[in-house]
Design a protein around this motif. Structure first.
Motif, PDB file in Angstrom:
ATOM      1  N   ALA A 367      41.382  33.919 -30.889  1.00 20.60           N
ATOM      2  CA  ALA A 367      42.139  34.199 -32.111  1.00 20.60           C
ATOM      3  C   ALA A 367      41.261  34.881 -33.153  1.00 20.60           C
ATOM      4  CB  ALA A 367      42.734  32.911 -32.670  1.00 20.60           C
ATOM      5  N   LEU A 368      40.017  34.393 -33.309  1.00 24.72           N
ATOM      6  CA  LEU A 368      39.128  34.945 -34.331  1.00 24.72           C
ATOM      7  C   LEU A 368      38.731  36.390 -34.039  1.00 24.72           C
ATOM      8  CD1 LEU A 368      36.844  31.823 -34.874  1.00 24.72           C
ATOM      9  CD2 LEU A 368      38.540  32.714 -36.470  1.00 24.72           C
ATOM     10  N   ALA A 369      38.791  36.791 -32.769  1.00 26.49           N
ATOM     11  CA  ALA A 369      38.449  38.170 -32.391  1.00 26.49           C
ATOM     12  C   ALA A 369      39.672  38.966 -31.961  1.00 26.49           C
ATOM     13  CB  ALA A 369      37.424  38.143 -31.261  1.00 26.49           C
ATOM     14  N   SER A 370      40.864  38.476 -32.289  1.00 29.00           N
ATOM     15  CA  SER A 370      42.094  39.094 -31.798  1.00 29.00           C
ATOM     16  C   SER A 370      42.195  40.566 -32.184  1.00 29.00           C
ATOM     17  CB  SER A 370      43.305  38.342 -32.369  1.00 29.00           C
ATOM     18  OG  SER A 370      44.500  39.023 -32.061  1.00 29.00           O
ATOM     19  N   GLU A 371      42.599  41.377 -31.213  1.00 31.76           N
ATOM     20  CA  GLU A 371      42.831  42.806 -31.449  1.00 31.76           C
ATOM     21  C   GLU A 371      44.316  43.101 -31.610  1.00 31.76           C
ATOM     22  OE1 GLU A 371      40.640  45.103 -31.833  1.00 31.76           O
ATOM     23  OE2 GLU A 371      38.793  44.120 -31.197  1.00 31.76           O
ATOM     24  N   SER A 372      45.121  42.063 -31.770  1.00 28.37           N
ATOM     25  CA  SER A 372      46.578  42.252 -31.791  1.00 28.37           C
ATOM     26  C   SER A 372      47.003  43.124 -32.963  1.00 28.37           C
ATOM     27  CB  SER A 372      47.289  40.903 -31.864  1.00 28.37           C
ATOM     28  OG  SER A 372      47.022  40.257 -33.090  1.00 28.37           O
ATOM     29  N   ASP A 373      48.082  43.825 -32.746  1.00 27.73           N
ATOM     30  CA  ASP A 373      48.686  44.695 -33.761  1.00 27.73           C
ATOM     31  C   ASP A 373      50.194  44.411 -33.758  1.00 27.73           C
ATOM     32  OD1 ASP A 373      49.409  46.640 -35.535  1.00 27.73           O
ATOM     33  OD2 ASP A 373      48.905  48.340 -34.240  1.00 27.73           O
ATOM     34  N   PRO A 374      50.745  43.823 -34.846  1.00 31.39           N
ATOM     35  CA  PRO A 374      50.139  43.527 -36.150  1.00 31.39           C
ATOM     36  C   PRO A 374      48.996  42.500 -36.061  1.00 31.39           C
ATOM     37  CG  PRO A 374      52.539  43.409 -36.244  1.00 31.39           C
ATOM     38  CD  PRO A 374      52.180  43.464 -34.800  1.00 31.39           C
ATOM     39  N   ILE A 375      48.262  42.399 -37.156  1.00 28.41           N
ATOM     40  CA  ILE A 375      47.037  41.606 -37.201  1.00 28.41           C
ATOM     41  C   ILE A 375      47.345  40.115 -37.186  1.00 28.41           C
ATOM     42  CG2 ILE A 375      45.049  41.025 -38.660  1.00 28.41           C
ATOM     43  CD1 ILE A 375      45.181  43.966 -39.668  1.00 28.41           C
ATOM     44  N   HIS A 376      46.625  39.391 -36.336  1.00 22.96           N
ATOM     45  CA  HIS A 376      46.699  37.935 -36.347  1.00 22.96           C
ATOM     46  C   HIS A 376      45.881  37.426 -37.545  1.00 22.96           C
ATOM     47  CE1 HIS A 376      46.296  33.741 -35.252  1.00 22.96           C
ATOM     48  NE2 HIS A 376      47.080  33.914 -34.186  1.00 22.96           N
ATOM     49  N   GLY A 382      37.666  35.404 -38.681  1.00 22.24           N
ATOM     50  CA  GLY A 382      36.580  35.772 -37.791  1.00 22.24           C
ATOM     51  C   GLY A 382      35.630  36.752 -38.450  1.00 22.24           C
ATOM     52  N   GLU A 383      36.188  37.708 -39.196  1.00 18.81           N
ATOM     53  CA  GLU A 383      35.356  38.687 -39.906  1.00 18.81           C
ATOM     54  C   GLU A 383      34.715  38.072 -41.152  1.00 18.81           C
ATOM     55  OE1 GLU A 383      34.670  41.572 -38.754  1.00 18.81           O
ATOM     56  OE2 GLU A 383      36.142  41.735 -37.136  1.00 18.81           O
ATOM     57  N   LEU A 384      35.489  37.281 -41.903  1.00 18.25           N
ATOM     58  CA  LEU A 384      34.984  36.724 -43.157  1.00 18.25           C
ATOM     59  C   LEU A 384      33.829  35.762 -42.914  1.00 18.25           C
ATOM     60  CD1 LEU A 384      35.309  36.454 -46.232  1.00 18.25           C
ATOM     61  CD2 LEU A 384      36.972  34.636 -45.816  1.00 18.25           C
ATOM     62  N   TYR A 404      45.357  28.459 -42.198  1.00 19.23           N
ATOM     63  CA  TYR A 404      44.427  29.028 -41.230  1.00 19.23           C
ATOM     64  C   TYR A 404      42.988  28.937 -41.744  1.00 19.23           C
ATOM     65  CZ  TYR A 404      47.830  31.086 -37.972  1.00 19.23           C
ATOM     66  OH  TYR A 404      48.790  31.282 -37.023  1.00 19.23           O
ATOM     67  N   ALA A 405      42.794  29.156 -43.029  1.00 20.97           N
ATOM     68  CA  ALA A 405      41.445  29.036 -43.602  1.00 20.97           C
ATOM     69  C   ALA A 405      40.924  27.614 -43.452  1.00 20.97           C
ATOM     70  CB  ALA A 405      41.460  29.438 -45.073  1.00 20.97           C
ATOM     71  N   GLY A 406      41.787  26.628 -43.689  1.00 20.88           N
ATOM     72  CA  GLY A 406      41.367  25.253 -43.528  1.00 20.88           C
ATOM     73  C   GLY A 406      40.935  24.941 -42.117  1.00 20.88           C
ATOM     74  N   LYS A 407      41.501  25.646 -41.161  1.00 25.61           N
ATOM     75  CA  LYS A 407      41.136  25.439 -39.758  1.00 25.61           C
ATOM     76  C   LYS A 407      39.843  26.137 -39.391  1.00 25.61           C
ATOM     77  CE  LYS A 407      43.129  26.036 -35.090  1.00 25.61           C
ATOM     78  NZ  LYS A 407      44.344  26.459 -34.351  1.00 25.61           N
ATOM     79  N   TYR A 408      39.630  27.348 -39.897  1.00 26.07           N
ATOM     80  CA  TYR A 408      38.542  28.183 -39.398  1.00 26.07           C
ATOM     81  C   TYR A 408      37.347  28.309 -40.344  1.00 26.07           C
ATOM     82  CZ  TYR A 408      41.892  29.716 -35.844  1.00 26.07           C
ATOM     83  OH  TYR A 408      42.786  29.747 -34.809  1.00 26.07           O
ATOM     84  N   VAL A 409      37.485  27.945 -41.613  1.00 24.14           N
ATOM     85  CA  VAL A 409      36.385  28.085 -42.566  1.00 24.14           C
ATOM     86  C   VAL A 409      35.836  26.698 -42.891  1.00 24.14           C
ATOM     87  CG1 VAL A 409      35.683  28.864 -44.860  1.00 24.14           C
ATOM     88  CG2 VAL A 409      37.392  30.177 -43.562  1.00 24.14           C
ATOM     89  N   GLU A 410      34.570  26.476 -42.587  1.00 23.78           N
ATOM     90  CA  GLU A 410      33.920  25.207 -42.895  1.00 23.78           C
ATOM     91  C   GLU A 410      32.797  25.462 -43.898  1.00 23.78           C
ATOM     92  OE1 GLU A 410      34.569  22.212 -42.426  1.00 23.78           O
ATOM     93  OE2 GLU A 410      35.961  22.133 -40.730  1.00 23.78           O
ATOM     94  N   PRO A 411      32.915  24.945 -45.135  1.00 26.32           N
ATOM     95  CA  PRO A 411      31.842  25.140 -46.112  1.00 26.32           C
ATOM     96  C   PRO A 411      30.526  24.537 -45.621  1.00 26.32           C
ATOM     97  CG  PRO A 411      33.834  24.275 -47.156  1.00 26.32           C
ATOM     98  CD  PRO A 411      34.047  24.179 -45.685  1.00 26.32           C
ATOM     99  N   ILE A 526      39.050  45.382 -40.873  1.00 27.64           N
ATOM    100  CA  ILE A 526      38.943  44.210 -41.757  1.00 27.64           C
ATOM    101  C   ILE A 526      37.502  44.001 -42.203  1.00 27.64           C
ATOM    102  CG2 ILE A 526      39.249  41.711 -41.945  1.00 27.64           C
ATOM    103  CD1 ILE A 526      41.486  41.961 -39.837  1.00 27.64           C
ATOM    104  N   GLY A 527      36.568  43.968 -41.256  1.00 29.99           N
ATOM    105  CA  GLY A 527      35.165  43.754 -41.599  1.00 29.99           C
ATOM    106  C   GLY A 527      34.625  44.788 -42.570  1.00 29.99           C
ATOM    107  N   PRO A 528      34.782  46.094 -42.296  1.00 26.69           N
ATOM    108  CA  PRO A 528      34.306  47.096 -43.250  1.00 26.69           C
ATOM    109  C   PRO A 528      34.939  46.967 -44.631  1.00 26.69           C
ATOM    110  CG  PRO A 528      34.716  48.107 -41.116  1.00 26.69           C
ATOM    111  CD  PRO A 528      35.232  46.704 -41.026  1.00 26.69           C
ATOM    112  N   ALA A 529      36.237  46.633 -44.684  1.00 29.41           N
ATOM    113  CA  ALA A 529      36.895  46.474 -45.982  1.00 29.41           C
ATOM    114  C   ALA A 529      36.301  45.298 -46.751  1.00 29.41           C
ATOM    115  CB  ALA A 529      38.391  46.280 -45.783  1.00 29.41           C
ATOM    116  N   LEU A 530      36.027  44.193 -46.049  1.00 34.56           N
ATOM    117  CA  LEU A 530      35.423  43.044 -46.714  1.00 34.56           C
ATOM    118  C   LEU A 530      34.034  43.384 -47.233  1.00 34.56           C
ATOM    119  CD1 LEU A 530      36.496  40.172 -44.288  1.00 34.56           C
ATOM    120  CD2 LEU A 530      37.274  40.492 -46.640  1.00 34.56           C
ATOM    121  N   ARG A 531      33.272  44.126 -46.464  1.00 34.29           N
ATOM    122  CA  ARG A 531      31.933  44.518 -46.930  1.00 34.29           C
ATOM    123  C   ARG A 531      32.030  45.390 -48.176  1.00 34.29           C
ATOM    124  NH1 ARG A 531      30.931  44.197 -41.330  1.00 34.29           N
ATOM    125  NH2 ARG A 531      31.599  46.344 -40.943  1.00 34.29           N
TER     126      ARG A 531
END
Length: 559
Positions: A367-376, A382-384, A404-411, A526-531
């Motif tokens: 899921a974190l590396a999904s290439e699906s279109d529309p975006i998962h 995964g990028e953040l 989703y953030a609560g699932k995948y982002v751990e401070p 996504i990654g380049p935009a976040l940077r």
């Protein structure tokens, strides 16, 4: 990184002079308040005058909606563990603030709200914005009252700060008639009583420790009050000494950093569903924790519960726990960890939960590396995650996207996660962003917005721009109210009032207000935009068009 809270100042003592606004500001400064969040109104001009006096200088930060002022002050309380201050004008200024105050009450956030009020001298004559306001706030504050004498304003603000910062923390509302703020007075405030003893009862601590010593499948749950009560280090040490799996929620997130072998958030269902004892520390047994009904999964019996709270009023009343401890959470955790002797059976349980958490984490990779279109939505995280610093502050304002953030982002540390809390009020994002940028000036600040939540407060990007407060905003834009659309479909076979316009250009709103932004429709971008957002030095919106079909999987509707 985990630091104890700044000690609570003693009650203010000394002489106050000048107008009522100066009295209030001087006492607020004594209590460590350095910023007044507000939206301009004539009823409270003397408070502004007090804030700009050289002898009592306080930062004035003006916003575009009173709710943002309250959320910003609450955010300061959550991040610094000392009350923030919001000042609003009479009537609609106060009523616009009520939802924010209610959220602070449910979250246990220290907050002082000062409201203007029509003048006493002509009360009852149909004055502009004449409204008896404390009854509106009474049920969502620790106290709400009116000060009718100029020489009582300083003492009232002092009491408000002590109440807001005292366990159990929460909001306090004080309104002051306009004429009393403008009037002059001199008053000497004398010392008052000392702080209450918060030492937990040794017998209750011993009983909690005994139950841990009998358990074969124990689980610890750490909530926001572990952070707010200054017990984060003790909580980490207790977990490591007892070697018990830990679930975290709210501002308890980060007490055990992401990747810690005892952190069981990714095995939450198995841990809470099979446990025979759950020790809940610093959070209520509300809907987020199944109202305290743990165990019962896969044929296991219901678990016993130990509830550890920062004050007696916070101990659950809708069920009878096997043990209850209240008082200073750091002392309670030290006492429990020092006395408890976990069973040998708990070792295999710990291994079982660690393996379940590791398996769940490994399954995230697709899921974190999904290439699906529309975006998962998971691809965004995964990028953040690759770009977040160890001290980044992450703010969630939304439904499915923030789930989703609560699932995948751990401070990595406590005090780095802000969300609306159990009241679930959308619109916190811009206020919390302001607070985070002020409280953590050298840290990354990332605000995660659902497209529904963005509609509540995005105009306050103007506030971020005017006050030069750079924040990275990420909008998960799926064009629907995700929390409502799927449940309504399930119940009725159709949905109404659950659609938003797909790919609305929230990024262009941010750009129009003086920030930066872009729309992303390709997962590879996504990654380049976040940077670019992190490098911009301005409030910047990465508006990501996500798949409305990828809704956060829920087993219940939370009711």
């Amino acid at each position: 990184m985990s630091t104890p809270p700044v000690p609570v100042p003693p009650p203010f003592t000394g002489r106050l002079s000048g107008h009522g606004g100066a009295h209030a500001v001087e006492v607020a400064r004594h209590h460590g308040i350095d910023t007044m969040f507000t939206l301009s109104g004539g009823h409270v001009f003397p408070l502004y005058d007090g804030a700009v006096k050289p002898e009592t200088t306080m930062r004035l930060l003006d916003v575009r909606h009173e709710q943002t002022a309250v959320f910003a002050a609450e955010g300061i309380g959550k991040l610094t563990r000392r009350a923030g201050l919001a000042v609003v004008t009479a009537g609609p200024g106060v009523t616009n603030a009520v939802s924010g105050v209610a959220g602070a009450r449910f979250s246990g956030s220290p907050l002082i709200l000062v409201g203007g009020r029509a003048p006493d001298s002509r009360w009852g004559q149909g004055l502009l914005q004449e409204l008896d306001q404390p009854p509106l706030l009474d049920s969502v504050t620790k106290r709400a009252w009116t000060v009718h004498a100029t020489d009582g304003i300083g003492a009232a603000l002092d009491e408000a700060a002590l109440l807001a910062n005292g366990a159990h923390r929460g909001p306090v509302f004080l309104d002051i008639p306009m004429d009393r703020l403008y009037d002059q007075a001199e008053v000497e405030l004398a010392p008052s009583g000392g702080a209450a003893d918060r030492a937990p009862d040794p017998g209750r601590v011993s009983e909690a420790a005994r139950l841990i010593g009998e358990a074969e499948r124990p689980v610890l749950v750490y909530g926001s009050d572990v952070w707010l009560d200054g017990a984060a280090q003790e909580a980490l040490e207790a977990a490591e000494e007892l070697r018990i799996p830990v679930i975290t929620n709210g501002q308890g997130r980060g007490v055990l950093p992401g990747g810690h072998p005892l952190l069981a958030n990714r095995a939450r269902g198995a841990a809470l569903g099979r446990a025979d004892l759950v020790v809940v520390v610093g959070t209520p047994l509300d809907f987020r924790l199944g109202h305290g009904l743990f165990g019962g999964k896969d044929g296991y019996p219901l678990a016993r519960v130990v509830h550890v709270a920062d004050s007696a009023e916070q101990v659950t009343e809708h069920m009878t726990p096997a043990a209850a401890v209240w008082g200073d959470l750091a002392a309670a955790l030290r006492g429990i960890a020092g006395a408890a002797k976990p069973t040998a059976a708990a070792d295999s349980w710990r291994t079982e939960i660690a393996e379940a958490a590791a398996a769940a984490t490994a399954s995230d990779s697709d899921a974190l590396a999904s290439e699906s279109d529309p975006i998962h939505p998971a691809r965004i995280y995964g990028e953040l995650n690759r770009l977040l610093d160890d001290d980044a502050v992450v703010i969630g304002d939304g439904g499915d996207f923030v789930s989703y953030a609560g699932k995948y982002v751990e401070p990595r540390h406590p005090g780095q996660w802000l969300d609306p809390g159990p009241f679930g009020c959308l619109g916190t994002g811009m206020g919390y962003s302001i607070a985070a940028r002020l409280a953590r000036p050298s840290s990354q600040v990332v605000t995660l917005l659902g497209d529904g939540a963005a509609g509540f407060s995005l105009m306050d990007v103007d506030t971020l721009v005017r006050h030069r407060l750079p924040v990275v905003m990420v909008c998960g834009n799926n064009g629907i109210w995700g929390l409502e659309k799927a449940p309504m479909q399930m119940l009725y076979g159709y949905d109404v009032a659950a659609e938003l316009r797909p790919q609305t250009r929230y990024d262009e709103v941010v750009r129009a207000l003086g920030g930066g932004g872009e729309l992303v429709t390709d997962p590879a971008e996504i990654g380049p935009a976040l940077r670019r957002a992190f490098d911009s030095g301005v409030p910047y919106m990465v508006n990501v068009a996500t798949d409305p079909g990828d809704l956060y999987p829920r087993k219940t509707m939370g009711v």
